[in-house]
Motif scaffolding. Structure first.
Motif, PDB file in Angstrom:
ATOM      1  N   MET A 175      59.333 -27.530  35.065  1.00  0.00           N
ATOM      2  CA  MET A 175      59.130 -27.697  36.506  1.00  0.00           C
ATOM      3  C   MET A 175      60.488 -27.616  37.186  1.00  0.00           C
ATOM      4  N   ARG A 176      60.569 -26.786  38.189  1.00  0.00           N
ATOM      5  CA  ARG A 176      61.812 -26.609  38.923  1.00  0.00           C
ATOM      6  C   ARG A 176      61.567 -26.955  40.389  1.00  0.00           C
ATOM      7  N   VAL A 177      62.452 -27.768  40.937  1.00  0.00           N
ATOM      8  CA  VAL A 177      62.355 -28.182  42.330  1.00  0.00           C
ATOM      9  C   VAL A 177      63.682 -27.893  43.000  1.00  0.00           C
ATOM     10  N   SER A 178      63.604 -27.251  44.137  1.00  0.00           N
ATOM     11  CA  SER A 178      64.811 -26.933  44.904  1.00  0.00           C
ATOM     12  C   SER A 178      64.714 -27.607  46.264  1.00  0.00           C
ATOM     13  N   GLY A 179      65.655 -28.532  46.527  1.00  0.00           N
ATOM     14  CA  GLY A 179      65.708 -29.186  47.834  1.00  0.00           C
ATOM     15  C   GLY A 179      64.505 -30.042  48.147  1.00  0.00           C
ATOM     16  N   GLY A 180      63.957 -30.754  47.149  1.00  0.00           N
ATOM     17  CA  GLY A 180      62.803 -31.601  47.387  1.00  0.00           C
ATOM     18  C   GLY A 180      63.166 -32.894  48.106  1.00  0.00           C
ATOM     19  N   GLN A 181      62.296 -33.343  49.018  1.00  0.00           N
ATOM     20  CA  GLN A 181      62.513 -34.579  49.760  1.00  0.00           C
ATOM     21  C   GLN A 181      61.205 -35.360  49.836  1.00  0.00           C
ATOM     22  N   ALA A 182      61.341 -36.674  49.920  1.00  0.00           N
ATOM     23  CA  ALA A 182      60.170 -37.532  50.083  1.00  0.00           C
ATOM     24  C   ALA A 182      60.540 -38.703  50.979  1.00  0.00           C
ATOM     25  N   ARG A 183      59.623 -39.046  51.847  1.00  0.00           N
ATOM     26  CA  ARG A 183      59.756 -40.220  52.708  1.00  0.00           C
ATOM     27  C   ARG A 183      58.693 -41.206  52.268  1.00  0.00           C
ATOM     28  N   VAL A 184      59.109 -42.377  51.803  1.00  0.00           N
ATOM     29  CA  VAL A 184      58.194 -43.363  51.222  1.00  0.00           C
ATOM     30  C   VAL A 184      58.118 -44.574  52.140  1.00  0.00           C
ATOM     31  N   SER A 185      56.895 -44.970  52.496  1.00  0.00           N
ATOM     32  CA  SER A 185      56.660 -46.137  53.335  1.00  0.00           C
ATOM     33  C   SER A 185      55.533 -46.943  52.713  1.00  0.00           C
ATOM     34  N   LEU A 186      55.852 -48.128  52.195  1.00  0.00           N
ATOM     35  CA  LEU A 186      54.890 -48.986  51.502  1.00  0.00           C
ATOM     36  C   LEU A 186      54.835 -50.327  52.221  1.00  0.00           C
ATOM     37  N   ALA A 187      53.809 -50.510  53.043  1.00  0.00           N
ATOM     38  CA  ALA A 187      53.735 -51.713  53.880  1.00  0.00           C
ATOM     39  C   ALA A 187      53.615 -52.977  53.050  1.00  0.00           C
ATOM     40  N   GLY A 188      52.776 -52.940  52.005  1.00  0.00           N
ATOM     41  CA  GLY A 188      52.570 -54.141  51.197  1.00  0.00           C
ATOM     42  C   GLY A 188      53.816 -54.600  50.478  1.00  0.00           C
TER      43      GLY A 188
END
Length: 688
Positions: A175-188
């Motif tokens: 698996m190859r990922v180029s410039g991957g981003q994630a925004r994580v919001s976990l209220a609990g």
């Protein structure tokens, strides 16, 4: 209309002879026309197939529909291209995976990928119905991972669940990922952080390395994490070990996870080493989901694995506070709440660390690893304890806060730190179920004997607990107890029982409102003669002893029968008989106010001079009692009272017959657990 001869010119080859026979000529013409049309059709099908494979307008909607059904959420594909071959190359542009259908509108989609390129083993699927994807490449994917306060989330998938066709999860290779981003919001979890993911070529057969960086907050604490991993050996099967290394900092807590996974999507194949360090184990609750008590600073390392829904933390070695810890811990998600099972041991333990676990504190000042805030808290707590007139611990117990986990703990400490500590070792078994704590037993070694307690703590309203305790004093080494005083000596075997029932938020409250009894007895052994003489106000004998006389006196009998009613400990019988004297005590100890008032009457068994004819009054607070002659017991005031209080010569009373009866009754009470005196038995409450 076309002329038939014109059709013959088109479909018949040159030089052919046309026989103009009725019927036969028309059939042959039709056959030739059909043959030519069939070849034209094959050509058109080939051209259509080539066009379809190069720009499959029908494949995009079909793929969107199948993916939407499989994921239970909308899937959109802007453009889909397919290149035949082995393997088949599939390229999708502008892929969007939306949120679940019950998710609030207006939220950003779960995943958006400008371009995805994957290889597909079509032949394997046709032969064995097995999906093999040798590689996946994702260009600049952006994910929004959201968990709301009502526990709805957009990252829950049930891939492969309830499949009626029995198909396995696809096997995915590199698996190859180029410039991957994630925004994580976990209220609990009160978490907000961003993740950057990328892969790159790595040396060795593992293919591509994976790097992920996370920054933000977790449990309202600043969080930073770095994940380093080798090339994926294949997400669908154990085709090789996948090395992983995770460095995590969450507030003051540090964690390092390092090892391998044989199959990345199967945690049961993990072989990982885990190192945890921080100022307080309670801070791990947000990371592990398992509530833990407030503790002193810790550093623990061991091996972590996962088998059949259980996390095992084995070969644990480290410290909590000033105490070393070894053993194993298992965490299981039970039907109602997490279950924690631990088997721990220590070579050396500081009892102040155990006390900190009970009341939830950072340990005493100077504990290694304390944060500045913990140091300030520990110093303030010690300052308040030193300045407080109270002796019994009045800090709220930490037990009512542990309803979120069921725990089963066995613990043994080989040695208890402290030169003046009378205890040698510690053994503990604790069961915590729905907030109720059962300590059965809590045992301390004292020389060749033990103090063993069975304690049950049941949570009540307003952070209070109902306590029931049964304590057994099993052949205690009296010499160890006297050595802890650092002043006087003694020897013998002390036995007895204690029982306390009460309700409160602290140990002081429980004892201050408690009911129960204390029974102690001892025969044989000896005591410091100076201590006995001073307790009996035998000043002459004390003076001779200090000048080099006999240093100790044999003990014939000691009995203490002390019932507890609403926090008041009274003296039903308190008697000490040696070869020289009989000392009897009467009075009360108010555990609620922590006040003591006990008078000790001493009668010599032999001729004695220089004895004050007054009882010794022990009074004041439990923390700082005082002892002095009780002049209120003198014969009036004036000259007569003064004369009566002068040292006198005592001729002695001989052996005292009360001791045997009191000792027999005490032993009977210890055997039956009763604190009531037998009918018709003397309590020894009056002065002879």
């Amino acid at each position: 209309m076309l002329n038939p001869r014109a059709l013959d010119a088109i479909f018949l080859p040159k030089g052919a002879v046309f026989y103009n026979r009725p019927g036969r000529s028309n059939g042959m013409a039709r056959q030739r026309i059909l043959n030519r049309l069939l070849w034209i059709g094959f050509g058109l099908v080939g051209l259509l197939a080539a066009a379809t494979l190069s720009s499959p307008l029908w494949l995009g909607p079909l793929a969107e529909h199948q993916a939407s059904v499989a994921l239970g959420r909308p899937v959109e594909i802007g453009r889909l291209r397919l290149r035949p071959g082995s393997p088949v190359l599939l390229t999708a542009d502008d892929v969007l995976i939306g949120n679940p259908r019950d998710f609030p509108p207006g939220e950003a989609p779960f995943l958006r990928i400008p371009r995805v390129t994957l290889q597909l083993e079509a032949g394997t699927y046709l032969r064995r119905r097995e999906i093999i994807i040798p590689s996946i490449e994702m260009d600049r994917p952006v994910a929004h991972v959201i968990s709301m306060a009502d526990e709805r989330s957009n990252f829950g998938f049930e891939l492969g669940a309830d499949r009626s066709d029995g198909a396995a999860f696809p096997k995915i290779g590199a698996m190859r990922v180029s410039g991957g981003q994630a925004r994580v919001s976990l209220a609990g979890l009160r978490a907000e952080f961003e993740v950057v993911v990328s892969t790159g070529d790595a040396a060795g057969p593992d293919g591509h390395a994976i790097t992920a960086e996370a920054r933000g907050t977790y449990a309202d604490q600043p969080m930073a994490a770095t994940l380093l991993a080798g090339g994926l050996p294949g997400l669908g099967g154990p085709s090789g070990a996948w090395p992983v290394e995770l460095h995590l900092a969450n507030g003051p807590t540090r964690a390092i996870l390092k090892g391998t996974l044989q199959a990345p999507l199967n945690p049961r194949t993990a072989a990982l080493g885990l190192l945890l360090a921080g100022p307080d184990l309670a801070l791990l609750a947000s990371l592990t989901g398992v509530p833990l008590p407030v503790t002193p600073p810790y550093e623990l390392g061991g091996k972590l694995d996962y088998i059949e829904g259980r996390f095992h933390f084995t070969d644990v070695a480290g410290r909590i506070g000033r105490s070393d810890v070894e053993g194993m811990v298992t965490v299981t998600q039970g039907p109602i709440r997490p279950e924690l099972t631990a088997e721990l041991r220590s070579r050396s333990v500081d009892l102040r660390d155990i006390a900190s676990l009970l009341v939830g504190g950072p340990g005493p000042p100077g504990t290694p690893g304390q944060t500045p805030r913990q140091q300030e808290h520990a110093t303030q707590a010690q300052r308040e304890a030193n300045s407080s007139p109270r002796l019994l611990p009045d800090r709220p117990l930490n037990i009512p806060k542990l309803r979120g986990v069921d725990a089963y703990l066995t613990y043994h400490a080989e040695r208890i730190q402290g030169r003046s500590m009378p205890f040698d070792d510690l053994t503990l078994r604790m069961d915590l179920v729905d907030g109720t704590v059962a300590l059965r037993p809590l045992s301390f070694g004292v020389g060749a004997g033990r103090i063993a307690a069975d304690i049950l703590l049941t949570p009540r309203e307003e952070d209070t607990v109902q306590a029931k305790s049964e304590v057994r004093f099993e052949r205690l080494d009296f010499a160890r107890l006297m050595h802890a005083t650092g002043t006087y000596q003694g020897a013998g075997v002390l036995s007895g029982t204690a029982r306390v029932e009460g309700t409160g938020g602290s140990i002081a409250e429980i004892l201050g409102h408690g009911d129960g009894a204390l029974l102690l007895s001892m025969t044989g052994g000896y005591l410091s003669k100076l201590l006995v003489d001073l307790a009996g106000l035998r000043l002459g004998s004390a003076l001779l002893g200090s000048l080099g006389g006999e240093a100790r006196t044999p003990v014939k009998c000691f009995v203490a029968d002390l019932p507890l009613r609403r926090g008041i400990l009274s003296t039903r019988a308190l008697l000490l008989e040696t070869d020289d004297v009989v000392i009897e005590g009467r009075g009360v100890v108010d555990l609620r106010r922590e006040r003591v008032e006990i008078r000790l009457w001493t009668e010599s068994k032999r001729l004695n001079f220089g004895a004050l004819p007054l009882p010794l009054l022990v009074s004041g607070t439990l923390k700082a009692p005082s002892a002095a002659p009780d002049r209120t017991a003198g014969a009036g005031g004036g000259i007569a009272g003064a004369i009566a209080a002068l040292p006198t010569i005592r001729f002695g009373i001989g052996d005292d017959p009360r001791c045997e009866g009191l000792l027999r009754r005490a032993r009977r009470g210890q055997a039956t657990g009763s604190d009531a005196p037998p009918r018709g038995e003397s309590t020894g409450g009056g002065r002879r």
